[in-house]
Design an enzyme around this catalytic site. Structure first.
Site, PDB file in Angstrom:
ATOM      1  N   THR A 288       3.111  45.366  37.891  1.00  0.00           N
ATOM      2  CA  THR A 288       2.350  44.555  36.945  1.00  0.00           C
ATOM      3  C   THR A 288       3.366  43.830  36.073  1.00  0.00           C
ATOM      4  O   THR A 288       3.424  43.996  34.863  1.00  0.00           O
ATOM      5  CB  THR A 288       1.373  45.434  36.144  1.00  0.00           C
ATOM      6  OG1 THR A 288       0.684  46.280  37.072  1.00  0.00           O
ATOM      7  CG2 THR A 288       0.337  44.598  35.402  1.00  0.00           C
ATOM      8  N   HIS A 289       4.236  43.100  36.753  1.00  0.00           N
ATOM      9  CA  HIS A 289       5.263  42.308  36.097  1.00  0.00           C
ATOM     10  C   HIS A 289       4.987  40.847  36.425  1.00  0.00           C
ATOM     11  O   HIS A 289       5.742  40.209  37.140  1.00  0.00           O
ATOM     12  CB  HIS A 289       6.663  42.731  36.560  1.00  0.00           C
ATOM     13  CG  HIS A 289       6.944  44.198  36.379  1.00  0.00           C
ATOM     14  ND1 HIS A 289       8.026  44.823  36.953  1.00  0.00           N
ATOM     15  CD2 HIS A 289       6.289  45.154  35.682  1.00  0.00           C
ATOM     16  CE1 HIS A 289       8.014  46.105  36.617  1.00  0.00           C
ATOM     17  NE2 HIS A 289       6.973  46.335  35.850  1.00  0.00           N
ATOM     18  N   ASN A 290       3.860  40.359  35.952  1.00  0.00           N
ATOM     19  CA  ASN A 290       3.481  38.960  36.139  1.00  0.00           C
ATOM     20  C   ASN A 290       4.118  38.187  34.995  1.00  0.00           C
ATOM     21  O   ASN A 290       3.953  38.564  33.834  1.00  0.00           O
ATOM     22  CB  ASN A 290       1.952  38.801  36.067  1.00  0.00           C
ATOM     23  CG  ASN A 290       1.202  39.841  36.881  1.00  0.00           C
ATOM     24  OD1 ASN A 290       0.924  40.933  36.396  1.00  0.00           O
ATOM     25  ND2 ASN A 290       0.888  39.520  38.105  1.00  0.00           N
TER      26      ASN A 290
END
Ligand SMILES: Cc1cc2nc3c(=O)[nH]c(=O)nc-3n(C[C@H](O)[C@H](O)[C@H](O)COP(=O)(O)OP(=O)(O)OC[C@H]3O[C@@H](n4cnc5c(N)ncnc54)[C@H](O)[C@@H]3O)c2cc1C
Ligand code: SF4
Lengths: 589, 233
Positions: free
Chosen positions: A517-519
């Site tokens: 979840t490294h957008n």
């Protein structure tokens, strides 16, 4: 007609990591603040209490701690010609929902990007020449340097309570830390965690191979600790239900453990849950925001919340979506490269090689979210981009986060996925393996972007946001190179069997397996208004009373997990508002 | 004990009841708590499945995680009960998912769940479709094939050789995922009966407190699992 609430000095959109930081820093100025959070309220007790949280099916597999796509999601296409389809159930990334945001169920890997990552384009130009940058790669320098942010990294480390050992203390390289990191003004507030067996084996191999192993900097308390806000944490017990779970025992760094109880003591701060912001409202001339409109779940009506300052802290994806539906910044057009809002979306490239040892016992359930020994010898500042044929870097690490059997059941390549052989395999191999993983940078590209979907809408009738993203050769070449480096560990450690899980040349983005979840990107920082959405203080160009926090600010992604930089940027922004903006509200650049 | 017609896993029922007898013999010990009373599978009244579907689920899960060999199978761990309860619940209805159209079930698997069906509807439509394929191929419904034929049929389904159409092509992956979930989830969801799957692999369940253990390298953790409700095994 929308209901209208009494005007506030500040409205905060989303009460996760950055919303909480902005809340407590601005509350100290005596401002009247309201935070609007779309999800439920959450506390260590009762929401995260033992044993209810120790439930892999409910939280690890059915994602009950997270955003539900029915409530909000995106559509995804891999290129401009493909028709985007909704991300209907969770897979690749897991945005949060509820007070504390993803700060409640993150892993706690807490990094500072390397100095070169802040001025990447000039670094490449000076060292190799700009001709090595592929034509469609839209990387740029950050408009802020590591040196400017250093005090704010330190502040975040102290508030979150990070455990680690500095490898570079004011320029002095220290054995046992990361020798390639940027200089720190102070050591970590807590000592590093002990190494589990897998992590120790990886460290020994790394040393023998001539690398520089160190313990992952962890937002996980290793001792009893009291942070600058007076919040207390206790040492982690390696419960093995960390990533995707709230911490039941006040050990994981989160808004709950580090900020919220202190913040709630300010009488000038209040927050409302089940309040989903639908848009930021603009003044008649469009030069400022007047407040936000939200949907009140309890009364099922729209509410206008006027405020002098709007803080957008709803996570990268939601911030960009809110900007697009509110008309903040010119929408980016990937076909022409014109516009700014939605530009430079990026992600993280990850992979892993699992080594199986028949006769060794790893107890994989003994772990925490940031449990690992790491090497940064293949990091950004160590790689010769010109010779290697890619631009980027990655850390390699090993350490178990959990042994939860529905999701964490690695088996040697060739083991059947079901039937008698599968059952035999899980009996033989569970608890007898370790994984060496990559965690690499992803550059920005002209087509990788976010805009509004022409077809699909959310439950409020707003267009969903459309993500255009795929893996590029640059990143896949790096992953191939790293996979080869891991083979040196395989040769050294001599496992009985191996399973390699890396993206191969030509791989396309698959939305199903969890990746990170490294957008990042979409409301990037820039030196000038025509190239990004916010200035170096995360202040929106052309709308000076709107500040946008989070990884949406990233010009391109770094090789590290984002939250160290996200936290530092939030403190940098809070400091600018406190010291420069409040006395004279105006564009700060 | 009544036999299910043509149902191949009688052996596993026998095995399960034999284990039940053995455990009854040590009532009062910690182990006795591990296998709480539950109605025998054939007496279970499904919350979601029709009788035909239930026959299929019993037979299919018994091949995906068979009873033979080391470790419990799907039947002893009551995986079918788990799947039934999940489909009757919010998971079956896809309450949390974005299910608005238009749908493009022809999209590649890597685009994620794109069938218009929710999981409950998927099972409802896929089971008769797959049974029809088995009839055409072998002249019998799946549940009454012999185990070798069942394995071959499931392999065909997995590989897409048994083509049920675009809207149903995600069925095998869903069935397999749900079967493994039922095997390993906390027993309060109806599967992993007696925490047998956890005992088999050596997972301590909801213990979740290992402060002294990070530095105990290459030493086996000695305690058996506990469940969320506090059962031990
Ligand atoms: C499983 C997982 C593991 C992770 N591990 C790591 C890690 O190890 N290291 C690392 O650096 N990072 C990690 N991350 C990322 C990290 O959690 C985020 O970088 C961080 O939480 C971002 O902070 P934020 O304030 O931008 O967003 P969040 O903390 O997510 O907060 C955003 C909040 O806004 C709310 N919100 C959203 N939209 C609206 C709206 N319209 N109206 C009102 N409220 C809204 C959300 O409900 C949420 O509470 C992980 C994330 C996940 C999910
Ligand atoms: S592993 Fe440690 S920090 Fe993580 S949830 Fe468990 S006790 Fe908390």
């Amino acid at each position: 007609m929308a209901r209208q609430e009494a005007k506030k000095d500040v409205v905060i959109v989303g009460l996760g990591w950055t919303g909480s930081i902005m809340g407590i820093e601005l509350a100290q100025e005596g401002l009247e603040i309201v935070a609007l959070e779309r999800g439920r309220d959450q506390h260590t007790v009762p929401e995260f209490k033992y044993p209810n949280q120790i439930d892999e099916l409910k939280y690890g597999v059915r994602f009950k701690n997270m955003q539900h796509p029915a409530q909000q999601t995106v559509t995804v296409r891999r290129n401009l010609d493909e028709t985007a389809l909704p991300y209907r159930n969770m897979g690749s990334f897991l945005p949060a929902n509820g007070v504390g945001g993803a700060g409640t169920h993150w892993n706690g890997h807490t990094w500072r990007p390397q100095e070169v990552e802040f001025h990447l384009r000039s670094y490449i130009r000076d060292r190799w020449g700009e001709q090595i940058i592929p034509e469609d790669m839209t990387i740029a320098d950050y408009p802020v340097s590591y040196a400017e942010l250093e005090p704010f990294f330190t502040q975040f480390d102290k508030v979150a309570g990070i455990s680690g050992y500095a490898g570079n203390l004011n320029g002095q390289i220290r054995e046992g830390g990361n020798p390639f990191e940027a200089p720190r003004s102070e050591d970590y507030p807590m000592p590093p965690h002990p190494a589990t067996y897998d992590s120790a084996k990886f460290g020994e191999a790394a040393r023998a191979l001539g690398y520089h192993p160190f313990t992952m900097p962890a937002g996980i308390a290793s001792t009893a600790y009291t942070n600058p806000y007076g919040m207390q944490m206790g040492p982690c017990n390696f419960c093995g239900f960390c990533e995707r779970y709230g911490c039941y025992q006040y050990s994981k760094a989160s808004p709950q453990t580090a900020i919220l109880d202190a913040l709630k003591r300010y009488p000038n701060f209040s927050y409302r849950t089940h309040a989903e912001v639908l848009r930021v409202e603009k003044s008649a001339d469009g030069k400022t925001a007047t407040g936000v409109t939200y949907f009140d779940e309890a009364t099922q009506e729209e509410v206008f919340q006027p405020a002098d300052i709007v803080i957008m802290s709803s996570y990268q994806l939601n911030n960009v979506h809110l900007m697009l539906v509110s008309g903040i910044g010119q929408p980016y057009d990937p076909a022409t490269g014109e516009g700014v809002t939605g530009k430079n979306y990026a992600y993280q490239i990850t992979g892993g090689t699992t080594l199986f040892f028949k006769d060794e016992i790893f107890n994989p359930f003994v772990g925490h979210g940031a449990n690992a020994t790491v090497i940064d010898d293949f990091g950004m500042n160590q790689n010769d981009f010109g010779a290697l044929g890619f631009i980027g870097g990655s850390y390699l690490f090993s350490g178990t986060f959990n042994g939860q059997p529905i999701r964490s059941m690695p088996l040697p390549t060739g083991t059947a996925a079901w039937g008698a052989a599968w059952k035999e395999g899980i009996g033989e191999w569970y608890g007898h393996s370790m994984t060496i993983a990559t965690h690499g940078s992803v550059m920005s590209y002209r087509t990788h972007s976010l805009d509004l979907d022409p077809t699909y809408t959310d439950r409020h009738g707003r267009p969903l946001m459309r993500m255009t993203y795929d893996w590029n050769d640059n990143e896949l070449n790096m992953e191939a190179y790293l996979t080869g480096q891991i083979e040196k560990f395989v040769d050294f450690l001599k496992p009985d069997a191996v399973a390699r899980g890396h993206k191969l040349p030509g791989a396309h983005y698959d939305v199903r397996p969890y990746q990170s979840t490294h957008n990042t990107g979409g409301h990037i920082m820039s030196e000038t208004p025509d190239t990004g959405v916010v200035n170096k203080f995360s202040q929106v160009w052309g709308m000076h009373n709107v500040f946008a926090c989070g990884a949406g600010n990233f010009v391109q992604n770094t090789q590290y997990n984002p939250t160290g930089l996200v936290g530092a940027l939030a403190y940098h922004t809070a400091h600018a508002i406190r010291t420069q903006y409040l006395s004279n509200p105006r564009p700060l650049v | 004990m009544t036999d299910l017609p043509g149902y191949p896993s009688r052996r596993s029922f026998l095995k399960a009841s034999a284990a039940g007898v053995a455990i009854a013999g040590v009532a009062g010990t910690a182990q006795a708590e591990a296998t709480p009373q539950a109605p025998p599978l054939e007496a279970y009244e499904p919350a979601y499945f029709t009788p035909e579907e239930w026959q299929f689920i019993l037979a299919a899960t018994a091949r995906l995680i068979p009873s033979e060999g080391n470790g419990p199978g799907a039947i002893e761990t009551r995986v079918p009960v788990f799947i039934d309860l999940q489909l009757a619940d919010d998971y079956g209805r896809a309450d949390d998912w974005y299910m608005m159209g238009p749908h493009d079930p022809t999209a590649g698997a890597d685009r994620g769940w794109q069938t218009p069906l929710n999981p409950a509807q998927l099972y409802r439509q896929a089971i008769p479709a797959f049974n029809a394929w088995c009839e055409a191929q072998y002249g019998k419904a799946f549940a009454v094939l012999d185990t070798a034929q069942q394995d071959a049929a499931l392999t065909a389904l997995q590989k897409g050789d048994a083509d049920l159409g675009d809207e149903l092509k995600i069925f095998f992956a869903t069935l397999l995922a749900n079967t493994k979930e039922g095997y390993f989830a906390d027993p309060m969801y109806g599967g992993n009966h007696g925490m047998q799957a956890w005992v088999y692999i050596g997972f301590p369940g909801a213990r979740a407190a290992y402060r002294e253990w990070p530095t105990r390298h290459n030493i086996k953790y000695p305690l058996g699992p506990v469940s969320i409700k506090g059962e031990r095994a």
